[in-house]
Design a protein around this motif. Sequence first.
Motif, PDB file in Angstrom:
ATOM      1  N   ARG A 231       0.820  -1.199   0.000  1.00 52.70           N
ATOM      2  CA  ARG A 231       0.000   0.000   0.000  1.00 52.70           C
ATOM      3  C   ARG A 231       0.863   1.262   0.000  1.00 52.70           C
ATOM      4  O   ARG A 231       0.562   2.237  -0.682  1.00 52.70           O
ATOM      5  CB  ARG A 231      -0.946  -0.026   1.208  1.00 52.70           C
ATOM      6  N   GLU A 232       1.962   1.230   0.751  1.00 50.16           N
ATOM      7  CA  GLU A 232       2.856   2.389   0.767  1.00 50.16           C
ATOM      8  C   GLU A 232       3.521   2.584  -0.589  1.00 50.16           C
ATOM      9  O   GLU A 232       3.679   3.721  -1.058  1.00 50.16           O
ATOM     10  CB  GLU A 232       3.916   2.227   1.858  1.00 50.16           C
ATOM     11  N   ASP A 235       1.041   4.196  -2.879  1.00 46.04           N
ATOM     12  CA  ASP A 235       0.877   5.614  -2.561  1.00 46.04           C
ATOM     13  C   ASP A 235       2.060   6.436  -3.061  1.00 46.04           C
ATOM     14  O   ASP A 235       1.885   7.552  -3.563  1.00 46.04           O
ATOM     15  CB  ASP A 235       0.718   5.805  -1.053  1.00 46.04           C
ATOM     16  N   ARG A 239       0.142   8.623  -5.611  1.00 44.97           N
ATOM     17  CA  ARG A 239      -0.217   9.854  -4.902  1.00 44.97           C
ATOM     18  C   ARG A 239       0.935  10.844  -4.838  1.00 44.97           C
ATOM     19  O   ARG A 239       0.727  12.066  -4.904  1.00 44.97           O
ATOM     20  CB  ARG A 239      -0.704   9.535  -3.487  1.00 44.97           C
ATOM     21  N   SER A 256      -7.513   0.015  -7.967  1.00 43.52           N
ATOM     22  CA  SER A 256      -7.104   1.423  -7.953  1.00 43.52           C
ATOM     23  C   SER A 256      -7.730   2.180  -9.123  1.00 43.52           C
ATOM     24  O   SER A 256      -8.173   3.327  -8.968  1.00 43.52           O
ATOM     25  CB  SER A 256      -5.575   1.528  -8.024  1.00 43.52           C
TER      26      SER A 256
END
Length: 370
Positions: A231-232, A235, A239, A256
Amino acid sequence: MFYRQLQKWMDSRFWILSHSFLFLLLASLSFSLLLPACNRYTVSPSPLPPTDEITPRRQPIELSLVSYAVTRAAYAEIIPMFKEKWHREHHQDVRIRQSYAGSSTQTRAVINGFPADVVHLALALDTNKIQEAGLIQPGWEQEVPNQGIVAHSVGAIVTRAGNPKHIRTWSDLAKPGVSVITADPKTSGIARWNFLALWGAITQTGGTETEALNFVTQVYRNVAVLAKDARESTDLFLRQNQGDVLINYENEMILSAQNGLAKNTLVIIPDVNISIDNPIAIVDKYVDRRETREVAEAFVKFLFTPEAQRAFTKVGFRPLDPIASQKFPPIKKLFNAEDLGGWNNIQDKFFKDNGIFDQIQLEIKNTGSR
């Protein structure tokens, strides 16, 4: 005089008797007339309610599901369907307590006492650790269909829109000047799958282990930062716009995109790939202690039904049905963990302390390439 009084007394008695007889006659006739009318309004006993209406309602039961993070979206649809089915068939409400986190984190929690009835983890290696702790009986793979694999995924390469680095397959990740985002195999289950996809891309197509070591080392030279988990890493790429390329699960990237987070990206599914198999198992010690084995076994069995398989497919997992899987990009060469020696050997060879991954990291550190 006496006879006159006697006659008068006898006349009065005759009147009383005659009138009493008349009263009884009239009463008898009235009752005879009323009896048929009463029979017309006889009350019949009420029929018994159907059997299912008198089945006693059982007390609610709680089931505890512990899973790795990326299954949350699938279970959001599956769990309500199972609860409805169980209630309809057993006249009992089932409450499902859910926990989602990284596979290694979940494994430690269960071993340390978290009362999970069912575990769905990223690696069979993690399930085996729970077995070694005495919570799952040996042979758990044989207790559930398909050795506990309810759905599949494969490795995916994600590039920026327009694919400016011209990435096509795994080998392109070793090119100079390509910044790769992935997680740390020492802390992340998906990162271990990523590592194995890179290694198998060489060894499963005729290459030697020396060639695989050189290739994988070069890819990790291109990794600027190792994220702690999948998940990191997602991101960082989506993101924070770090890196040129992300390595991740195919299903994670499909989800996603559904959530609008994968805009301005291109997802590539290499046609030489690893089958990412995440097993489910029943935690024997906890289900026996909590008396939840019946509902736990029914829940696991439900995951293999067509309706549950559709829910997994909807959020990007490849279903077990080969025909339903045809909607996904084809894989020419698909290998799995067993082809690489099985998880126990994989752990010892690649990911234990001073294993091949640590040797690669030491090599990169010593050459100052990162």
